[in-house]
Structures are given as structure tokens and as C-alpha cells.
Design a protein around this motif. Structure first.
Motif, PDB file in Angstrom:
ATOM      1  N   SER A  10       4.371 -10.576 -10.243  1.00 25.51           N
ATOM      2  CA  SER A  10       3.797  -9.764 -11.364  1.00 25.51           C
ATOM      3  C   SER A  10       2.381  -8.101 -10.600  1.00 25.51           C
ATOM      4  O   SER A  10       2.912  -7.637 -11.166  1.00 25.51           O
ATOM      5  N   LYS A  89      13.069  -6.521 -15.355  1.00 22.64           N
ATOM      6  CA  LYS A  89      12.172  -6.866 -15.756  1.00 22.64           C
ATOM      7  C   LYS A  89      11.589  -6.159 -17.119  1.00 22.64           C
ATOM      8  O   LYS A  89      10.919  -6.435 -17.999  1.00 22.64           O
ATOM      9  N   ARG A  93      10.769  -6.606 -20.669  1.00 26.40           N
ATOM     10  CA  ARG A  93       9.050  -6.319 -21.359  1.00 26.40           C
ATOM     11  C   ARG A  93       9.598  -4.800 -22.316  1.00 26.40           C
ATOM     12  O   ARG A  93       8.718  -4.582 -23.850  1.00 26.40           O
ATOM     13  N   PHE A 154       6.641 -14.589 -19.125  1.00 28.94           N
ATOM     14  CA  PHE A 154       6.100 -14.175 -19.562  1.00 28.94           C
ATOM     15  C   PHE A 154       6.592 -13.550 -21.202  1.00 28.94           C
ATOM     16  O   PHE A 154       5.965 -13.114 -21.738  1.00 28.94           O
ATOM     17  N   GLN A 157       5.457 -15.912 -23.200  1.00 24.62           N
ATOM     18  CA  GLN A 157       3.179 -15.467 -23.748  1.00 24.62           C
ATOM     19  C   GLN A 157       4.057 -14.539 -24.798  1.00 24.62           C
ATOM     20  O   GLN A 157       2.967 -13.919 -25.950  1.00 24.62           O
ATOM     21  N   GLU A 158       4.561 -13.586 -24.905  1.00 31.04           N
ATOM     22  CA  GLU A 158       4.948 -12.166 -25.213  1.00 31.04           C
ATOM     23  C   GLU A 158       5.699 -12.399 -26.427  1.00 31.04           C
ATOM     24  O   GLU A 158       5.053 -11.322 -27.418  1.00 31.04           O
TER      25      GLU A 158
END
Lengths: 238, 238, 238, 238
Positions: A10, A89, A93, A154, A157-158
Motif C-alpha cells: 500500500s 500496479k 490503476r 484494489f 474495490q475500484e
DNA sequence: GATGAATGAGCGTTCATTCAT
DNA sequence: TATGAATGAACGCTCATTCAT
């Protein structure tokens, strides 16, 4: 994939976000060309990395290759991303950042009937995701989710939660307006999502290997058939 | 051995594991350090390799780990498989060997209506593939197809072509008997296949990461809904 | 670096070593752990590799040892030579590159009688090859020729053929001038070459093991005796 | 070559000698066929090993290959030779065991002039060593001497010293009888030996690679020329 | 900041050696 | 005694990461 002793998921992820957003975070200041170019670097690296990660998978992609494709040296890549894992990542993202807010607005503003809305939903998805490099992200996540639990979370959730929420709203709207038959929402959601997710995965893997174009999927025809068939099931009989 | 943290799949998976571990499970007697069981070894190695390849992908799986999970040393693995790549190929081949001939016979022998046949098709697939470790092969292929073109071709020929042919027969049977509406076969095939392929991929990747069991797919409910919805679209309206 | 435990050869060998170590020999300052000296590296690696290959043979030489002797890490070696085999080939090539052109010129320019020329030939060979590390190449080739057919062919073409051609010219010159008796050239060539080749091989193998220095060859005396004896045979009797 | 922690050179060597001589050490007892075959094993293994060691070098020869060529399993080889290193040593020892005693007798019995004796010496060497597999031992020793110091010493003592002693006797005989000119013995010895040693080495390495048989040595012509030339030098002028 | 030479932990593979049968 | 399945130390090579320039 070997887990070198990298820092906590994180924390490094956070710093990445900061870096990746750097050039949008400083608006209103014109920069000399060289600086602008400098700020363009992370984006070029992310683009190159997305291409290569999707094409070859995480492990088979060498950071040097990513750097070369972005036109910089290997060392420069590590200036922007502290590790290959962080680069990965950031790629995931970056390519799913906040499209859902916009979509939600569009959805709320839609005034036609719910069947039309569902068709629109598929069309927009195809245009903005399915037909773009972003669709490769789904395949990437499928292959690496278990190696990057924090990233999988992630993504949940995203992407998946906003996505399922959006679909749920569509279904509930249709049911509320009497345009869709009543049904279990959780199951219905995947009736809607599966065709898109499957297409993303398939197009970026086996479908791109076919030497026999024989049984190739035509994405548009496939999506049209899926949505029409879906509607035949969702719309209550006369 | 490791249990994939999936929900509904575990029971049938367990029975498989039980068989594989049968001779080591004898309690109270440690297996001798150098057991000579030439015939048993390849199967155990393939089982272990399937588990790990599905979980971590090809590159992230270390041969030593596979060997250890099969209870042998690294060298022993190379006694049976000349290279990691060959092990991978063997895993893929082993887990999809000729089930299609049997299925074709069952399909030809089916006497009910075509909607029933399609339901049967899904049920049988779930029982023999979807709920077993074999479903992991699909996810594996999705992740590695581009790195192993020869294997992708093999999968095309040995799995996808027989599979699509089978589905095509079902559709054509339905149309010929007036039980399905006329339709483009190629598209129809993927209407039928996509839910199964998607489930295979999803269950072995993101679905097995869910800390939020909230929106988890229930495979059975998902499949039931898919097939029923499919039939609503396929079966001509009164 | 390691000094081959030979007798008369050491002095000239030492001068070679000195050059190679020149920049690390600066006292009182430890070489930084990461020195950047791209241009110097290949040569140092080739030197180290020659030493070790000659001493232990190809297979028994570990690349890490070569790297360590050159003062770099294992990875650095692979920056300059794509594989151990390539390193080996480079070692062989490097140490016999084009001395023959120069020798041919010297030979053509020689004006004395042919016996003198032959003596000169031996002396020059000893000075430039026999007493240097380059003599180890012959032993290397002898040991590995069968494992590297391509290299053996290279050695044939680049070393043995020019070498035999040179000797042939000397013999033919002597015969033409009436200074050597007529003879079969092919056989005569090996009368001349064998003593040199044998010395190269012997000095770099068994002669360097002698705990019993008793029967050790003195290279110079050996060569002198060989050439004088040779001439007794070659020069026609009064 | 990696030095596994094997026992001390001499001790295991001794035990080998014992084993290798086992079937000659128990004379006068007829054995059943199976036992005779059993006793033949070490010899067959040594033969096979000699072939392979000479052909491929020590490191590149796999013990399994040796065993296979001898018609036994890998395990059986280790029944007779405790390690690959010991096998190697046994091969070297076996192929040079005590021929010198016999040769010395023949030499002492010779009654012709010394030139004739030298010719005889070359001829006998060619017949019994040079033209046989035993010549490969010399090349083997050249390649591995530095990796097996104990073996090199053994070779010195058991082969080179007797060999040089024999040659020395010939030279001294010739000088004593006025048939050879006076000379330094140590140097003279290598005048005589080098042609034979060189031929052994050359024939088993580069000469066996020649795709261009062009400049190939004819061993007989080479030896004849060498000995004749030698004699021209050794024999005092009229 | 940008570079790319240098590093070294890590992995696939080999093969001499062991040992249960 | 003979076998060959099993072992594991060792080595070639890769590539993410570091750091002197």
C-alpha cells in the motif's frame, strides 16, 4: 513471479499514485518543453508497460523492454517507479481510474427505456473499454490476481464494485419501471457482466493466437447477440 | 496440497485430492525418503503442477515447488518431464484428453427436447469440468497462450474445436427440430460457451481472491440463470 | 592472478601480468565496488579466462571464477560475452589473431641462408608465442577440439593453415636455394612444427605439474637441440 | 571439474588396483560362466571409459554412458569404481601398466647397431601404443593433468620415468658404442620422445577433426621422417 | 535528472552418487 | 550382485535493481 523483498504494497502504491498524478496536480503553470517532456515520461512508460504486460504477461515482460519502448533508459524507469511490481500496479490503476463516476452520471441522465439503456451500456463499454487497450487489464488481472492480492483487492474495490453497482442500478431501474422481470440482482449482474469480461479476456489471449480465423469471434456481432439474448430473457413476456 | 479457496467447488475437489493422496495418507507410517513408485509419480507431479500453474501462472511457479508438493526432489521431476515447458504441456494435455468423444455419444443418444439437452449440457460440464481442477486449465491457457503459441494451437484443435462442434450440433439439432429459433451458428456457439469459459476463468482467478465474499458468484445459480436466460432467447416465442 | 608454475617462461609472462593489473595495482586506494570501465573489461576477462581454461580445461572452469579473477561479478561477464561458449571462442580467437601476416612479411624480407631462417623462426616463435600465455591455446584446443568442432575448424583455418603455409615457404625456399635437401613437403612441415606444438602442449600440462623437477624440459635447450638436429637432417651432406 | 568430497587419492586408488587385478589374482580356479562374466565387468567398463574419455574428455563423459557402453547399469559401475574420478584413474593406470619391464628386456636383448635399435623402438611403440587406443591416454593426461595432480604424479612415475629411462639407455648405448655422437642426455631424450608424444596427442585431438584431410599427417610417414631425421642428427658424420 | 555498467539472488537443468529392491 | 529410481549440490544464465558518473 519472484517476490523480491519490496516494500509494503500500500505504501509504495500510494507514492506511485502521487507520482503518476504529478502533472495533473500542478495545473495552471506552463512549463518549458523539456520539463513537459519530463512529466510526460510516466505516462509513456505506463503505456509501454500496458502493451507489454498484456501481450506477454507480467513475468515475461522485462523492464528494460518497457523502458526501451518508452524511449528512456532502464535507470529512468526506476526513477518513476520504485519496482517492477509498482509499475505493474500503476498500470492497472491508471487504466481504470475513475471512469465510473462519469458513467454513473450518464446513467442517471438516461431517459429512454431500460432495454435501450442496456444496449447503450454495452455500446459505451465497447467504445471506451472493450475496443481499447484497457480491455487488456482484465486479462492481466485474471493472470496475476493471485500473485498480487493487494492489487486484486484494489481491482475489486475500484472496478468490480463500481461496475457491479452500475449494473445493479440498471437492473433495479428496469425492474422498478416494469421493463425487466423481477430477479435476483446478484445473479442478474453477472448475466450482464460476464459477456463483457469474457470478451476482454478472450480477445487478449486465445483469440489473438488463432491461426485458424475460422471460428473467430466478431466482437460486435458477439456483443449484439449477447445483449439481445439477454433482453429476451430480462424483458417480461407480453 | 492446497485447497483453492473457492466456495461451492470444494466438495468435489476434495474427492479428487483424496484419491491423489491415497497412498501417502496412510497414518502412522512416514513415507521412506526414497520411495520407488515410478508409475505413480507422473500423475502426482501433474496434479501438483496443475495446482501451482493455475494458482501462480507458469513463470511464477518454480519446478522445485512442484516437486516438493508432489513429495519428490527437484531432480525426480526431471526424470519424468524433460523440462518445465514439457511439464506445462503435459499438464494442459493431460487435463483435457478425449472427453469429447464420450460427450458426443451422449449427445447423439439424447432423446428429449433441445432445451433439456442444453440444460443437460451445462449440468454435465459443471460436474465433469467446471467444478473440478480441470477448469483451471482454461485460466492457464488464457494467461499463457501468447507465450506458448504451439500450445495455444493445440488447445484450439483439441479443446475449442471439439467443444464448439459439440455446441454447434446442439444448436443445429434445436433449429432443425423447430425447438430453437434460426440463428447464426458461430455467434450462437459463443452465447453458449462464454458462460462456461468465463466461469472457469473467473473462479480460478479473481473469484478466489475475494476477501469480500459479498458479490461472490454462486457458480450453480450463475449457470442456472445463464442457461435459463439463454433458452428464453433461443426458444421461439409462442 | 595466478602464475603458471613453469620455469623459464615466467619472466615474460610476468611482464604480461603487470600490464593487465596496471590500474588495479595502484596502492593505497581500494578499487570502488562498482567501477565503470567498459573498455577495459573484455580484455581482463579474456586474460582471466585464458589462464583458467588453460589450467583447468573448459568444463572445469566456472564462469564465476573467471569473473572473480577479472575482478567483476558473474553478471558482468555476461554483459560482454553472451555465453561461456562464446567466451571460450573469444579467448581462442583473441590469442591468435593475425600474427601470421606480419610473420610472412618478415619471412619474405629475410636475406640470410635458410638454416639461419629456420633458427630465426624458432626464436621468434618462442619469443612471441611459446613463452607467452598464447601457448596455452594450443593445449586448450587439443583438449576441447572434439567438443567444439566449429572452433577446431576455425583453428585449422586461422592458425594451422597459415602456420603450415609459412613453414612450407621456408622449406621450399631452402630447397630452391639448394640449402635444404629435397623432401616431401607435408612431412617436412611436421618435422618443423611438431617440436613447437609439443612444447606448447607439454609446458601447459604435465610439465607444470612436476613435483620432480628432475627430468624437466628446459624449453630453450629443447628448442635449440630440436632445431639443430632438424638442420642436421635437412641440410644436405657435403 | 568439481571436486566432490571424495576420499584420498592414494587409498581409493589402491583399492581399485586390487579390484582391477582381481581376476588375475585368483589363478587356477575355473569359474562358472556367470562368475567369469562378472569378473569381465571391470575390464569392459575400463574399455568403454577409455573410449569415451579420450573422445569427449573427462568432464563431458557421463558415467551412465560408460555403463551403457559396457552393457551394465549405472549402479553397477559404482560397484566396481567408487567414483568417476576413481574410474578415470583406473583407466589411466590400466592402460600403461607394466609394459616397460618387457620393453627393457627386449632392449637389453637387442644386438644390432643403435640406429637400428632406435628405428625398432619407434616401430614397436607405434605397434603397441601409437596405433592403439592407449595413445589416447597421453592426450587425456595432457587435458586433465592439472586437475588430478596425484594422477599426474603417477603418470610421471609410472610412464614418463620408465619411458625416459628406456630412451636414456638407448642413447647411452649408442654413445658408448660410438654410434651416436656425445650429447646432453636430458635434451636428447626429448628429441626422441617428443615425436611420439606429439603424435599421440595430435591424432586424438585436432587431427581427428579435420574435415580438410588436406594437410593430414600420415602417422607412419611422419614417424619414419622423424626417426630418420633424428638419426641424421644423432649419428656422427663420417 | 538521466544513463547504463555493474551487481547478485534466484531458477532451470545436469549428473555423480546413493540406496531400496 | 545388479538395478535404476531418487537425490541434491553445483553451475550457467537472467534480469530486477543499484549507483557512480
Amino acid at each position: 513471479m519472484q517476490h523480491r523483498p519490496t516494500s509494503d504494497l500500500s505504501s509504495s502504491a500510494d507514492s506511485l499514485q502521487t507520482v503518476a498524478n504529478a502533472d495533473t496536480a500542478a495545473p495552471g503553470r506552463a512549463r518549458p518543453r523539456r520539463a513537459r517532456r519530463k512529466n510526460a515520461r510516466p505516462g509513456e512508460l505506463l503505456d509501454a508497460a500496458l502493451d507489454l504486460f498484456v501481450e506477454k504477461g507480467y513475468a515475461a515482460t522485462r523492464v528494460e523492454e518497457v523502458a526501451a519502448r518508452a524511449g528512456v533508459s532502464k535507470g529512468t524507469l526506476f526513477l518513476y517507479f520504485p519496482s517492477k511490481e509498482d509499475l505493474f500496479k500503476a498500470v492497472v490503476r491508471e487504466n481504470m481510474a475513475g471512469r465510473f463516476a462519469e458513467w454513473k452520471l450518464e446513467l442517471d441522465a438516461f431517459e429512454g427505456n431500460s432495454a435501450e439503456l442496456l444496449r447503450q451500456c454495452y455500446a459505451v463499454w465497447w467504445e471506451r473499454i472493450g475496443s481499447t487497450k484497457a480491455s487488456g487489464i482484465t486479462k492481466l488481472m485474471v493472470g496475476e490476481a493471485r500473485n498480487f492480492p493487494a492489487l486484486a483487492q484494489f481491482y475489486q474495490q475500484e472496478v468490480l464494485q463500481p461496475g457491479t453497482a452500475l449494473v445493479r442500478r440498471i437492473l433495479e431501474r428496469g425492474i422498478a419501471r416494469g421493463e425487466f422481470r423481477p430477479m435476483d440482482a446478484n445473479t442478474g449482474i453477472y448475466l450482464v457482466l460476464a459477456p463483457m469480461l469474457f470478451l476482454s479476456v478472450w480477445q487478449n489471449s486465445l483469440a489473438s493466437c488463432e491461426p485458424v480465423a475460422d471460428a473467430a469471434i466478431s466482437p460486435r456481432a458477439y456483443l449484439d447477440a449477447q445483449v439481445e439474448n439477454l433482453l429476451l430473457g430480462l424483458v417480461p413476456r407480453a
